[in-house]
Design a protein around this motif. Structure first.
Motif, PDB file in Angstrom:
ATOM      1  N   ARG A   3       0.842  -1.184   0.000  1.00 57.68           N
ATOM      2  CA  ARG A   3       0.000   0.000   0.000  1.00 57.68           C
ATOM      3  C   ARG A   3       0.882   1.240   0.000  1.00 57.68           C
ATOM      4  O   ARG A   3       1.923   1.271   0.668  1.00 57.68           O
ATOM      5  N   TRP A  14      -3.742   9.929  -4.004  1.00 58.26           N
ATOM      6  CA  TRP A  14      -4.273   8.651  -3.544  1.00 58.26           C
ATOM      7  C   TRP A  14      -5.742   8.756  -3.158  1.00 58.26           C
ATOM      8  O   TRP A  14      -6.505   7.802  -3.338  1.00 58.26           O
ATOM      9  N   ALA A  18      -8.556   6.476  -4.981  1.00 58.88           N
ATOM     10  CA  ALA A  18      -9.485   5.632  -4.221  1.00 58.88           C
ATOM     11  C   ALA A  18     -10.919   5.832  -4.692  1.00 58.88           C
ATOM     12  O   ALA A  18     -11.753   4.937  -4.562  1.00 58.88           O
ATOM     13  N   GLY A 104      -9.185  -4.862 -12.231  1.00 61.08           N
ATOM     14  CA  GLY A 104      -9.281  -5.853 -11.174  1.00 61.08           C
ATOM     15  C   GLY A 104      -8.590  -7.170 -11.461  1.00 61.08           C
ATOM     16  O   GLY A 104      -8.562  -8.054 -10.603  1.00 61.08           O
ATOM     17  N   HIS A 126      -8.153  -0.300  -9.144  1.00 64.13           N
ATOM     18  CA  HIS A 126      -8.493  -1.486  -8.379  1.00 64.13           C
ATOM     19  C   HIS A 126      -7.950  -1.310  -6.969  1.00 64.13           C
ATOM     20  O   HIS A 126      -6.742  -1.092  -6.792  1.00 64.13           O
ATOM     21  N   ASP A 127      -8.839  -1.346  -6.010  1.00 67.55           N
ATOM     22  CA  ASP A 127      -8.448  -1.260  -4.605  1.00 67.55           C
ATOM     23  C   ASP A 127      -7.623   0.001  -4.330  1.00 67.55           C
ATOM     24  O   ASP A 127      -6.642  -0.035  -3.579  1.00 67.55           O
ATOM     25  N   GLY A 128      -7.999   1.118  -4.959  1.00 66.24           N
ATOM     26  CA  GLY A 128      -7.322   2.387  -4.728  1.00 66.24           C
ATOM     27  C   GLY A 128      -6.020   2.579  -5.459  1.00 66.24           C
ATOM     28  O   GLY A 128      -5.348   3.588  -5.269  1.00 66.24           O
ATOM     29  N   GLN A 131      -3.990   1.039 -12.294  1.00 69.93           N
ATOM     30  CA  GLN A 131      -3.434   0.002 -13.147  1.00 69.93           C
ATOM     31  C   GLN A 131      -3.658   0.466 -14.581  1.00 69.93           C
ATOM     32  O   GLN A 131      -4.394   1.421 -14.840  1.00 69.93           O
TER      33      GLN A 131
END
Length: 137
Positions: A3, A14, A18, A104, A126-128, A131
């Motif tokens: 993270r 960030w 998110a 994802g 994906h998840d903050g 990508q």
């Protein structure tokens, strides 16, 4: 995945990520976009800044495939790619992330033969984390 540890200057990046938004710090005085975020504009030395939305489209400027991983926690994911993407709106802004087959999808989901310098990509979240996926399937 590791993270990010946001600092004061980079925390907004960030927070936007998110929420699924790609924004880049820009100088409020001269308009120069910059990354990584920092308090002072390298062009005009102004301390005024704002966060501008960008399209998330760009091209692969460079990449590497990690064999073996540098971090033990990534051993099960190897081999995996790490790419540097140059943004369309700000060619001097380059962001680091992984190229994946779709939002994802896991590291390594994009076949290595699809990796190439200059490939057109777009940001997904994906998840903050940011990508990158190829613009062409």
């Amino acid at each position: 995945m590791l993270r990010p540890v946001p600092d004061t200057d980079g925390a907004p990046f960030w927070e936007y990520a998110a929420r699924g938004e790609l924004r880049v710090q820009a100088c409020a005085a001269c308009g120069e976009m910059r990354f990584p975020p920092r308090p002072c504009c390298p062009q005009c030395q102004s301390f005024e800044s704002e966060w501008r939305p960008v399209s998330g489209r760009g091209r692969v400027w460079s990449y590497v495939v990690a064999h073996p991983p540098l971090l033990p926690d990534y051993a099960a994911l190897a081999p995996y790619n790490v790419a540097v993407v140059e943004l369309d709106e700000a060619p001097r802004v380059r962001l680091v992330g992984n190229l994946v087959a779709g939002a994802g999808q896991p590291l390594g989901s994009l076949p290595r033969e699809r990796l190439r310098i200059g490939a057109r990509v777009r940001a997904v979240f994906h998840d903050g984390l940011v990508q990158w996926v190829p613009e062409r399937p």
